[in-house]
Design a protein around this motif. Structure first.
Motif, PDB file in Angstrom:
ATOM      1  N   TYR A 159       0.835  -1.205   0.000  1.00  0.00           N
ATOM      2  CA  TYR A 159       0.000   0.000   0.000  1.00  0.00           C
ATOM      3  C   TYR A 159       0.873   1.259   0.000  1.00  0.00           C
ATOM      4  O   TYR A 159       0.609   2.240  -0.728  1.00  0.00           O
ATOM      5  N   GLY A 160       1.923   1.259   0.780  1.00  0.00           N
ATOM      6  CA  GLY A 160       2.830   2.409   0.757  1.00  0.00           C
ATOM      7  C   GLY A 160       3.516   2.568  -0.571  1.00  0.00           C
ATOM      8  O   GLY A 160       3.720   3.696  -1.052  1.00  0.00           O
ATOM      9  N   LYS A 161       3.875   1.442  -1.184  1.00  0.00           N
ATOM     10  CA  LYS A 161       4.513   1.499  -2.487  1.00  0.00           C
ATOM     11  C   LYS A 161       3.554   2.049  -3.527  1.00  0.00           C
ATOM     12  O   LYS A 161       3.945   2.869  -4.399  1.00  0.00           O
ATOM     13  N   ALA A 162       2.283   1.613  -3.498  1.00  0.00           N
ATOM     14  CA  ALA A 162       1.290   2.104  -4.467  1.00  0.00           C
ATOM     15  C   ALA A 162       1.039   3.593  -4.294  1.00  0.00           C
ATOM     16  O   ALA A 162       0.911   4.348  -5.286  1.00  0.00           O
ATOM     17  N   GLU A 163       1.003   4.069  -3.049  1.00  0.00           N
ATOM     18  CA  GLU A 163       0.805   5.485  -2.821  1.00  0.00           C
ATOM     19  C   GLU A 163       1.996   6.289  -3.324  1.00  0.00           C
ATOM     20  O   GLU A 163       1.834   7.405  -3.880  1.00  0.00           O
ATOM     21  N   LYS A 164       3.171   5.779  -3.187  1.00  0.00           N
ATOM     22  CA  LYS A 164       4.366   6.478  -3.666  1.00  0.00           C
ATOM     23  C   LYS A 164       4.381   6.530  -5.191  1.00  0.00           C
ATOM     24  O   LYS A 164       4.732   7.563  -5.789  1.00  0.00           O
ATOM     25  N   GLN A 165       3.996   5.419  -5.829  1.00  0.00           N
ATOM     26  CA  GLN A 165       3.936   5.399  -7.286  1.00  0.00           C
ATOM     27  C   GLN A 165       2.857   6.334  -7.813  1.00  0.00           C
ATOM     28  O   GLN A 165       3.026   6.993  -8.853  1.00  0.00           O
ATOM     29  N   LYS A 166       1.760   6.437  -7.100  1.00  0.00           N
ATOM     30  CA  LYS A 166       0.663   7.303  -7.524  1.00  0.00           C
ATOM     31  C   LYS A 166       1.062   8.775  -7.469  1.00  0.00           C
ATOM     32  O   LYS A 166       0.688   9.590  -8.340  1.00  0.00           O
ATOM     33  N   SER A 167       1.823   9.152  -6.474  1.00  0.00           N
ATOM     34  CA  SER A 167       2.246  10.542  -6.343  1.00  0.00           C
ATOM     35  C   SER A 167       3.262  10.949  -7.403  1.00  0.00           C
ATOM     36  O   SER A 167       3.366  12.122  -7.774  1.00  0.00           O
ATOM     37  N   SER A 168       4.049  10.004  -7.891  1.00  0.00           N
ATOM     38  CA  SER A 168       5.081  10.304  -8.896  1.00  0.00           C
ATOM     39  C   SER A 168       4.658   9.885 -10.301  1.00  0.00           C
ATOM     40  O   SER A 168       5.485   9.760 -11.205  1.00  0.00           O
TER      41      SER A 168
END
Length: 370
Positions: A159-168
């Motif tokens: 979930y943290g990885k997906a949120e980071k990818q979504k922001s970038s």
């Protein structure tokens, strides 16, 4: 990652947290606390069961040996015949267990075996078997809990990885979008497994809790089982005791020793408590045997002076070699002096006795040479 490796890895992370210090583990406290107290009780129960079984064996051996001993003959007294042969006073040997009902011994053992096994030991064994089953369930529940925490940790990481990818993803184009979609797809897959593991954990935790709850509630009756064990032991000994009813050979009479032989002159004792053999023989040669009245009077006088006066009475011989000494010394019990004197006759004994009691001249320090 395999299930076994996942559980081992999660156990290490929970014992020695590195980056997941803020991770909240799944709670299983109620079952853990109940199982901990049940484990302590099981230790006491094992001791009780072992003691009952050991006592059971010992009593069975005791009763069996008692029955066998009752079948042996009593020892007999022997005496000489006019011809010089030793013959028993009672020609017919008597059994130790005269008129003892031997069948009651077997009955008492049967009561002990049957009642103790059925009414006490079987319930204890059943409880221990239920405890072992709960112990196995607790191990399985702990494994499921570790697996659940591991899957929760995996889902949080994704979930943290997906949120980071979504922001970038704004300047990354289609490739960034593709990586983000793969992460979301994997996260949903792992979350489904997590949910299934959580459902299994909750179901198994409820089963373990119910088993431990029943197990602990059953411990309240073990006080009664302990009392019942003592009641069975009491009945066992009561039945064995009834074997002797109606078969008494008479009341038990205290042993009376035979009359002692005539008194002999005692050896002369030194102040250190050692016998002086030479002094003993020499006193016999010098003084001969005392009459009963003289001996009694001397003994009374010695007791009076030794307990109440400051003077003792000596034998006239040294303590080591038996040689004659210039003074006859046996220390008195009082504090007035350290020397005594040797009377030459019974009359001198009696006179000295009067002087000591009356505070005469002999009440002072006395020293008489031979």
């Amino acid at each position: 990652m395999g299930t076994g490796w996942r559980r081992v890895n999660e156990m290490v992370l929970q014992k020695w947290p590195v980056n997941g210090a803020k991770f909240q583990t799944t709670s299983n406290k109620r079952c853990e606390m109940m199982f901990r107290e049940a484990t302590r009780f099981a230790g006491h129960l094992k001791k009780l069961e072992a003691n009952i079984r050991r006592l059971h064996r010992d009593i069975e051996v005791m009763v069996s040996d008692t029955r066998n001993i009752m079948l042996y003959s009593l020892p007999r007294t022997y005496d000489f015949t006019p011809s010089g042969q030793a013959v028993p006073d009672d020609p017919d040997p008597q059994l130790i267990g005269q008129n003892v009902q031997l069948d009651r011994f077997a009955q008492s053992i049967q009561i002990l075996k049957q009642r103790m096994e059925e009414e006490v030991l079987e319930p204890l064994t059943s409880w221990m078997q239920a405890f072992i089953a709960a112990q196995t369930r607790m191990k399985r529940l702990e494994g499921i809990r570790l697996e659940l925490d591991s899957r929760r940790r995996t889902v949080e990481i994704l979930y943290g990885k997906a949120e980071k990818q979504k922001s970038s993803m704004g300047g990354g184009g289609m490739r960034a979008q593709h990586h983000h979609d793969d992460t979301l797809k994997k996260m949903h897959h792992k979350e489904n497994k997590k949910n299934a593991t959580m459902a299994a954990f909750q179901e198994h935790e409820a089963q373990v809790y119910q088993a431990l709850y029943t197990l602990i509630k059953d411990t309240a009756c073990f006080r009664d089982y302990t009392a019942l064990a003592y009641n069975i032991l009491e009945e066992t000994f009561r039945v064995a005791y009834k074997s002797f009813e109606g078969g008494s050979t008479g009341s038990i009479v205290a042993y009376v020793p035979p009359p002692s032989p005539a008194p002999v002159p005692s050896r002369v004792m030194s102040p250190t408590g050692k016998s002086t053999k030479k002094g003993f023989l020499r006193s016999l040669l010098r003084g001969g045997w005392k009459t009963d009245s003289a001996h009694a009077e001397e003994s009374r006088f010695y007791n009076d002076t030794h307990a109440g006066s400051a003077y003792g009475y000596g034998d006239g011989f040294s303590t080591g070699t038996g040689e004659e000494t210039q003074t006859d010394i046996i220390p008195g019990s009082g504090a007035a002096g350290r020397y005594g004197w040797k009377p030459n006759s019974l009359q001198q004994f009696q006179q000295t006795k009067k002087d000591v009691r009356g505070g005469g001249t002999h009440g002072e320090w006395m020293h008489q040479e031979l």
